[in-house]
Design a protein around this motif. Structure first.
Motif, PDB file in Angstrom:
ATOM      1  N   LEU A 176     -29.112-100.420  -6.893  1.00 29.03           N
ATOM      2  CA  LEU A 176     -27.923-100.946  -7.571  1.00 29.03           C
ATOM      3  C   LEU A 176     -26.716-100.044  -7.324  1.00 29.03           C
ATOM      4  CD1 LEU A 176     -29.455-102.036 -11.009  1.00 29.03           C
ATOM      5  CD2 LEU A 176     -29.118-103.404  -8.953  1.00 29.03           C
ATOM      6  N   ILE A 177     -26.954 -98.748  -7.279  1.00 30.93           N
ATOM      7  CA  ILE A 177     -25.861 -97.810  -6.996  1.00 30.93           C
ATOM      8  C   ILE A 177     -25.384 -97.982  -5.561  1.00 30.93           C
ATOM      9  CG2 ILE A 177     -25.294 -95.356  -6.758  1.00 30.93           C
ATOM     10  CD1 ILE A 177     -27.313 -94.857  -9.081  1.00 30.93           C
ATOM     11  N   GLU A 178     -26.333 -98.116  -4.633  1.00 32.42           N
ATOM     12  CA  GLU A 178     -25.964 -98.281  -3.225  1.00 32.42           C
ATOM     13  C   GLU A 178     -25.196 -99.579  -3.003  1.00 32.42           C
ATOM     14  OE1 GLU A 178     -28.028 -97.677   1.140  1.00 32.42           O
ATOM     15  OE2 GLU A 178     -29.264 -98.338  -0.545  1.00 32.42           O
ATOM     16  N   ALA A 179     -25.506-100.604  -3.782  1.00 34.62           N
ATOM     17  CA  ALA A 179     -24.808-101.884  -3.665  1.00 34.62           C
ATOM     18  C   ALA A 179     -23.448-101.867  -4.340  1.00 34.62           C
ATOM     19  CB  ALA A 179     -25.667-102.997  -4.264  1.00 34.62           C
ATOM     20  N   GLY A 180     -23.108-100.761  -5.007  1.00 35.42           N
ATOM     21  CA  GLY A 180     -21.810-100.645  -5.660  1.00 35.42           C
ATOM     22  C   GLY A 180     -21.754-101.290  -7.028  1.00 35.42           C
ATOM     23  N   ARG A 206     -21.304-115.803   6.550  1.00 43.08           N
ATOM     24  CA  ARG A 206     -22.465-116.670   6.368  1.00 43.08           C
ATOM     25  C   ARG A 206     -22.611-117.139   4.928  1.00 43.08           C
ATOM     26  NH1 ARG A 206     -27.493-113.845   9.361  1.00 43.08           N
ATOM     27  NH2 ARG A 206     -28.434-115.843   8.774  1.00 43.08           N
ATOM     28  N   GLY A 207     -21.636-116.807   4.086  1.00 47.89           N
ATOM     29  CA  GLY A 207     -21.675-117.267   2.707  1.00 47.89           C
ATOM     30  C   GLY A 207     -22.539-116.426   1.797  1.00 47.89           C
ATOM     31  N   ARG A 208     -22.891-115.210   2.207  1.00 44.22           N
ATOM     32  CA  ARG A 208     -23.712-114.331   1.379  1.00 44.22           C
ATOM     33  C   ARG A 208     -22.820-113.383   0.586  1.00 44.22           C
ATOM     34  NH1 ARG A 208     -27.489-111.980   6.087  1.00 44.22           N
ATOM     35  NH2 ARG A 208     -25.373-111.542   6.833  1.00 44.22           N
ATOM     36  N   VAL A 209     -23.224-113.095  -0.652  1.00 43.98           N
ATOM     37  CA  VAL A 209     -22.448-112.190  -1.497  1.00 43.98           C
ATOM     38  C   VAL A 209     -22.597-110.769  -0.970  1.00 43.98           C
ATOM     39  CG1 VAL A 209     -22.089-111.304  -3.819  1.00 43.98           C
ATOM     40  CG2 VAL A 209     -22.795-113.686  -3.496  1.00 43.98           C
ATOM     41  N   ILE A 210     -21.459-110.119  -0.705  1.00 49.19           N
ATOM     42  CA  ILE A 210     -21.498-108.737  -0.222  1.00 49.19           C
ATOM     43  C   ILE A 210     -20.746-107.791  -1.150  1.00 49.19           C
ATOM     44  CG2 ILE A 210     -21.795-109.359   2.200  1.00 49.19           C
ATOM     45  CD1 ILE A 210     -18.786-108.947   2.582  1.00 49.19           C
ATOM     46  N   ALA A 211     -19.953-108.338  -2.076  1.00 54.49           N
ATOM     47  CA  ALA A 211     -19.176-107.495  -2.990  1.00 54.49           C
ATOM     48  C   ALA A 211     -18.664-108.373  -4.123  1.00 54.49           C
ATOM     49  CB  ALA A 211     -18.019-106.826  -2.259  1.00 54.49           C
ATOM     50  N   LEU A 228     -10.522-104.837 -10.260  1.00 52.10           N
ATOM     51  CA  LEU A 228     -11.444-103.823  -9.761  1.00 52.10           C
ATOM     52  C   LEU A 228     -12.347-104.462  -8.716  1.00 52.10           C
ATOM     53  CD1 LEU A 228     -12.610-100.921 -10.055  1.00 52.10           C
ATOM     54  CD2 LEU A 228     -14.211-101.876 -11.742  1.00 52.10           C
ATOM     55  N   ASN A 229     -12.418-103.844  -7.540  1.00 56.33           N
ATOM     56  CA  ASN A 229     -13.273-104.346  -6.465  1.00 56.33           C
ATOM     57  C   ASN A 229     -14.460-103.424  -6.253  1.00 56.33           C
ATOM     58  OD1 ASN A 229     -11.541-106.499  -5.916  1.00 56.33           O
ATOM     59  ND2 ASN A 229     -10.357-105.312  -4.432  1.00 56.33           N
ATOM     60  N   SER A 230     -15.487-103.958  -5.628  1.00 53.48           N
ATOM     61  CA  SER A 230     -16.618-103.128  -5.220  1.00 53.48           C
ATOM     62  C   SER A 230     -16.142-102.052  -4.252  1.00 53.48           C
ATOM     63  CB  SER A 230     -17.680-103.984  -4.526  1.00 53.48           C
ATOM     64  OG  SER A 230     -18.289-104.880  -5.418  1.00 53.48           O
ATOM     65  N   PRO A 231     -16.807-100.901  -4.235  1.00 53.49           N
ATOM     66  CA  PRO A 231     -16.486 -99.892  -3.213  1.00 53.49           C
ATOM     67  C   PRO A 231     -17.081-100.308  -1.874  1.00 53.49           C
ATOM     68  CG  PRO A 231     -18.373 -99.189  -4.486  1.00 53.49           C
ATOM     69  CD  PRO A 231     -17.920-100.486  -5.111  1.00 53.49           C
ATOM     70  N   ASP A 232     -16.722 -99.585  -0.828  1.00 53.15           N
ATOM     71  CA  ASP A 232     -17.354 -99.833   0.464  1.00 53.15           C
ATOM     72  C   ASP A 232     -18.847 -99.516   0.368  1.00 53.15           C
ATOM     73  OD1 ASP A 232     -15.008-100.623   1.593  1.00 53.15           O
ATOM     74  OD2 ASP A 232     -14.656 -98.783   2.727  1.00 53.15           O
ATOM     75  N   THR A 276      -6.004-125.282   0.724  1.00 57.85           N
ATOM     76  CA  THR A 276      -7.341-124.689   0.828  1.00 57.85           C
ATOM     77  C   THR A 276      -7.474-123.675   1.954  1.00 57.85           C
ATOM     78  OG1 THR A 276      -8.042-126.561   2.204  1.00 57.85           O
ATOM     79  CG2 THR A 276      -8.423-126.729  -0.170  1.00 57.85           C
ATOM     80  N   GLU A 277      -6.398-123.447   2.716  1.00 54.45           N
ATOM     81  CA  GLU A 277      -6.496-122.525   3.850  1.00 54.45           C
ATOM     82  C   GLU A 277      -5.926-121.147   3.516  1.00 54.45           C
ATOM     83  OE1 GLU A 277      -2.728-124.998   4.366  1.00 54.45           O
ATOM     84  OE2 GLU A 277      -4.800-125.312   3.748  1.00 54.45           O
ATOM     85  N   ALA A 278      -6.050-120.723   2.244  1.00 57.46           N
ATOM     86  CA  ALA A 278      -5.500-119.436   1.814  1.00 57.46           C
ATOM     87  C   ALA A 278      -6.583-118.366   1.786  1.00 57.46           C
ATOM     88  CB  ALA A 278      -4.860-119.567   0.433  1.00 57.46           C
ATOM     89  N   VAL A 279      -6.192-117.146   2.161  1.00 55.74           N
ATOM     90  CA  VAL A 279      -7.083-115.986   2.148  1.00 55.74           C
ATOM     91  C   VAL A 279      -6.306-114.801   1.592  1.00 55.74           C
ATOM     92  CG1 VAL A 279      -8.429-116.804   4.122  1.00 55.74           C
ATOM     93  CG2 VAL A 279      -6.449-115.323   4.505  1.00 55.74           C
ATOM     94  N   ALA A 280      -7.009-113.673   1.405  1.00 55.54           N
ATOM     95  CA  ALA A 280      -6.336-112.482   0.876  1.00 55.54           C
ATOM     96  C   ALA A 280      -7.062-111.233   1.344  1.00 55.54           C
ATOM     97  CB  ALA A 280      -6.298-112.522  -0.654  1.00 55.54           C
ATOM     98  N   PRO A 281      -6.311-110.130   1.550  1.00 59.70           N
ATOM     99  CA  PRO A 281      -6.972-108.833   1.729  1.00 59.70           C
ATOM    100  C   PRO A 281      -7.551-108.398   0.389  1.00 59.70           C
ATOM    101  CG  PRO A 281      -4.600-108.549   1.631  1.00 59.70           C
ATOM    102  CD  PRO A 281      -4.849-110.034   1.606  1.00 59.70           C
ATOM    103  N   LEU A 282      -8.237-107.288   0.372  1.00 63.24           N
ATOM    104  CA  LEU A 282      -8.959-106.891  -0.838  1.00 63.24           C
ATOM    105  C   LEU A 282      -8.509-105.520  -1.317  1.00 63.24           C
ATOM    106  CD1 LEU A 282     -12.315-108.317   0.362  1.00 63.24           C
ATOM    107  CD2 LEU A 282     -11.207-108.969  -1.770  1.00 63.24           C
ATOM    108  N   GLY A 283      -7.416-105.528  -2.074  1.00 69.88           N
ATOM    109  CA  GLY A 283      -6.969-104.298  -2.704  1.00 69.88           C
ATOM    110  C   GLY A 283      -6.231-103.350  -1.795  1.00 69.88           C
TER     111      GLY A 283
END
Length: 624
Positions: A176-180, A206-211, A228-232, A276-283
Motif C-alpha cells: 500500500l505504501i509502494e502504491a502511494g 488501458r483503463g487501469r487505475v494507476i493513481a 492532492l495527487n498520488s506520488p510517483d 468530451t475531448e478534454a484532458v489535464a496535466p496532473l498538478g
C-alpha cells in the motif's frame, strides 16, 4: 525486451486486422477489402481501407497507415509492448520472456494494479454509503449527472487514518505504501494518504487505475491542500501521464482537437457540458513528454489558461517547453479565459456554446508569445525595445527545427519592426467650414493641392515601377547564384515586397534557407538551392524577368557582391522614401509652414535621385 521480426510477423498473421478495427469502427466489406470512415479525421465518405491479406490499413484522405500493432498504439493509445501483449493473448502466443529483473518488475506492477483496483472499489463503495453523504452533496452542487459520476469513477475516502488499510487488509502495508496509498514518516506507524476527500481515479491508456486525485471536502481543514495527487510510483509518472487521455483520444480524433485544461475537475465539467475531448496535466505545468503524447492524438492541441497573471505565466511555461519540440504541422493553440474564471464557470454562466466560442478563438503559439513578451515590460526607451527583441530572439534560438526557427525569426522581426519603427499617426487635414482656404501657417500664403500628373509623366512613373520589379527579379537571381550573400543582407531583404507573388514566394524561401544548414551542415550552394526551389515548385527568375542586357550582370555567378548590395539598398530605400514623402505631403497640406515645405522638398529630391540611380543602374555595364 527484444522481439524478433519473425515473431512479430507471426503475431500479425494470426490477427484479423479488420476484426480488431471493427470493434471500435463500423467497417463494410468492399470486395477483398473493408472500408470505413477514417477514425483519424472527420469525413463523411469512406476513404479508410483495410486489407487483411496484406495486413495493413490506409486512409486516402489523411494518409494514416499501419498494421495491427500500429493501430493499437496510434488509435488505442497503448505503448508498444502493451499493444503486443494484448494482441499476443488474442493470438494465443507467448511473448518472449524478458530478463529476470524485467519479469520481477512486471510481476510487481501486476500486483500493484490489483491494489489500485481494490482501492478504487473501496472508494466507490464509500461514496454511496452514509459516510459519503457530503461527497454526494458536493457532486450535486457541481451539477454532475449520475452518468458522469459513474463514468469518471468518483469515490470517497473516509476521514480516517486507517479506513483504507482495514478495507485492503489482504494486501501488506508495504504494498500500500509502494502504491502511494499510505504514508510512512520517520519510522512512525503508516497512515492513509487520502482522508476526507472526494476521489477520482487516474487511469493508464488501458483503463487501469494507476493513481488517484482527491479534493478536500471540509472547509475547516485550511492547512491541507485543496487537491492532492498520488506520488510517483512504479505505476504512475505524473510528468508523463495525461489525465483522461484514454477517454478523450477517440473523441479528439473525431473532433479534430484536444482541449487541455488545468485540472481534472475542469475535465469533468467540460465532459458534463458535452465537450468530451478534454484532458489535464496532473498538478504540474505541461511537460515535454505530455506535449509529445498529445501530438500523437492531434497535431495542434488547444490549451486553456486563466486570464490572470498566474494563467499567463502558465501559458509562457507551456510555450517555452513546446518551442524546442516544434515540428512541421505540430504546434499549440492557446485560449485565454475571462479573468478569474475556469471552464466550469464559463459553462455555468454562459452555457457550453460560450466555451465553444472561446475555443474557436484560440490563438496560435506565435501570437501568444509575441503578445506576452510585448506586454511584459514597458517599451518607452530604445533600450526597452532592444530588450524585447533580445527576448524574442532568445525564444527563437530554442527552436530545434531549422525551417521553423527561421520562420519564427522572420515573423517576430517583422512584428518588432512595425512596433519599434512605426510612424506616428497625424490628424488628417480638415478644411475650414464654408469651403474657404485653409488657415495660413506662420504667415505663409495658402497653396492649392498639386494638379494630377500629366499623362507623359505618369507613363514615366509607371516605367520606373516596371524597372524596379525587373531589378528585384535580378537581385533574386543573383542571390541564387551567390547564396552566401543572402544571410548578409537578410534584414534588408525581409523588407522587400516583390509585386509578383511567385517572386515573393521565391524570396521567402531563400530567406528561410539562409537560416538553415545545408547538407551535412555545410554552407548552401547554388545548385542545392535550385534543387530545393524546383522541388517546392518555386521559380528562379530568368532573363525574361529582368532583362539580360540591362540587369543580367547581377544574376551572374561572378557578379560583383558590391553591385548586388547597392541594388538591394536602393530597392529598400526607395519605397521607404516614397512612403515618407506621402506623409510629408499630408503634413504640408495640414500645416503650411517652411519646415513642412522643406521636408517635402528634401524627400522629393531624394526620390528623384533614387529614381535616377535606378535609371542609370546597369546602363554602364550594358554599354561595355
Amino acid at each position: 525486451m527484444s522481439l524478433s521480426p519473425q515473431w512479430l510477423d507471426e503475431l500479425r498473421a494470426r490477427i484479423s486486422l479488420s476484426g480488431v478495427i471493427g470493434r471500435t469502427v463500423r467497417v463494410q466489406k468492399a470486395g477483398r477489402e473493408f472500408k470505413a470512415c477514417c477514425p483519424f479525421h472527420n469525413e463523411k465518405t469512406p476513404s479508410f481501407t483495410i486489407n487483411d491479406e496484406k495486413g495493413f490499413y490506409h486512409c486516402f484522405g489523411c494518409g494514416a497507415h499501419g498494421d495491427v500493432i500500429r493501430w493499437m498504439t496510434d488509435h488505442q493509445g497503448l505503448p508498444f509492448m502493451d499493444a503486443v501483449k494484448e494482441l499476443a493473448v488474442e493470438a494465443g502466443m507467448e511473448v518472449p520472456a524478458p530478463d529476470p529483473r524485467m519479469a520481477q518488475r512486471a510481476e510487481q506492477q501486476k500486483s500493484l494494479h490489483d491494489v489500485m483496483a481494490a482501492a478504487q472499489d473501496f472508494f466507490v463503495r464509500s461514496l454511496h454509503e452514509e459516510r459519503g453523504a457530503d461527497a454526494r452533496r458536493y457532486l450535486a452542487s457541481r451539477g454532475f449527472p449520475e452518468r458522469i459520476v459513474r463514468d469518471f469513477g468518483f469515490g470517497f475516502a473516509p476521514d480516517s487514518r486507517t479506513a483504507l488499510k482495514e478495507a485492503l487488509s489482504a494486501f501488506p502495508d508495504a504494498m500500500l505504501i509502494e502504491a502511494g496509498l499510505r504514508i510512512v514518516v520517520d519510522g512512525r506507524d503508516p497512515y492513509d494518504r487520502f482522508r476526507g476527500r472526494l476521489m477520482l481515479p487516474i487511469l493508464d491508456p488501458r483503463g487501469r487505475v494507476i493513481a488517484f486525485g482527491g479534493r478536500i471536502l471540509s472547509a475547516e481543514k485550511t492547512d491541507a491542500p485543496k487537491y492532492l495527487n498520488s506520488p510517483d510510483t512504479p505505476l504512475f509518472d505524473k510528468g508523463r501521464t495525461v489525465y483522461n487521455l484514454h477517454r478523450a483520444a477517440p473523441a479528439a480524433r473525431n473532433a479534430g482537437r484536444i482541449v487541455v485544461v488545468e485540472g481534472y475537475m475542469d475535465v469533468v465539467a467540460l465532459a458534463a457540458a458535452g465537450i468530451t475531448e478534454a484532458v489535464a496535466p496532473l498538478g504540474t505545468a505541461l511537460t515535454e513528454r505530455q506535449i509529445e503524447r498529445l501530438w500523437r492524438v492531434v497535431e495542434c492541441p488547444t490549451l486553456c489558461f486563466d486570464g490572470d497573471a498566474a494563467g499567463q505565466r502558465a501559458a509562457m511555461r507551456a510555450i517555452t517547453r513546446a518551442l524546442p519540440l516544434l515540428r512541421p504541422g505540430q504546434s499549440l493553440r492557446i485560449v485565454t479565459l475571462p479573468g478569474g474564471m475556469d471552464p466550469d464557470d464559463v459553462v455555468k454562466r454562459d452555457g457550453p456554446q460560450a466555451m465553444e466560442a472561446l475555443l474557436g478563438e484560440a490563438r496560435s503559439l506565435i501570437d501568444v508569445l509575441w503578445a506576452a513578451e510585448r506586454d511584459a515590460l514597458p517599451l518607452t526607451t530604445p533600450e526597452d525595445k532592444a530588450g524585447l527583441k533580445a527576448r524574442l530572439m532568445a525564444h527563437c534560438d530554442t527552436i530545434q527545427h531549422p525551417d521553423i526557427k527561421a520562420l519564427y525569426r522572420r515573423d517576430l522581426n517583422e512584428r518588432f519592426g512595425e512596433l519599434a519603427f512605426a510612424r506616428k499617426e497625424r490628424a488628417p487635414f480638415q478644411p475650414r467650414q464654408g469651403g474657404g482656404p485653409a488657415p495660413r501657417g506662420k504667415g505663409q500664403p495658402w497653396k492649392p493641392a498639386p494638379p494630377p500628373l500629366p499623362a507623359e509623366q505618369a507613363n514615366r512613373l509607371q516605367q520606373r515601377v516596371g524597372t524596379r520589379d525587373r531589378l528585384i527579379a535580378a537581385v533574386i537571381a543573383g542571390l541564387v547564384e551567390q547564396p552566401d550573400l543572402i544571410a548578409a543582407h537578410a534584414e534588408s531583404l525581409a523588407r522587400l515586397h516583390p509585386a509578383e507573388a511567385d517572386m515573393a514566394a521565391t524570396l521567402d524561401a531563400l530567406l528561410v534557407l539562409a537560416d538553415s544548414p545545408g547538407p551535412s551542415g555545410a554552407a548552401l550552394e547554388s545548385e542545392h538551392i535550385r534543387t530545393i526551389l524546383q522541388e517546392r515548385r518555386l521559380r528562379t527568375p530568368t532573363a525574361t524577368d529582368f532583362g539580360e542586357i540591362r540587369f543580367g550582370f547581377l544574376a551572374k555567378r561572378e557578379g560583383s557582391a558590391g553591385e548586388l548590395a547597392d541594388a538591394i539598398a536602393l530597392l529598400v530605400e526607395l519605397p521607404e522614401v516614397e512612403s515618407a514623402l506621402e506623409e510629408a505631403n499630408r503634413r504640408y497640406q495640414a500645416e503650411l509652414t517652411p519646415e513642412t515645405e522643406a521636408e517635402k522638398e528634401r524627400l522629393r529630391e531624394r526620390r528623384l535621385a533614387l529614381f535616377a540611380r535606378l535609371g542609370q543602374m546597369g546602363r554602364v555595364r550594358a554599354s561595355l
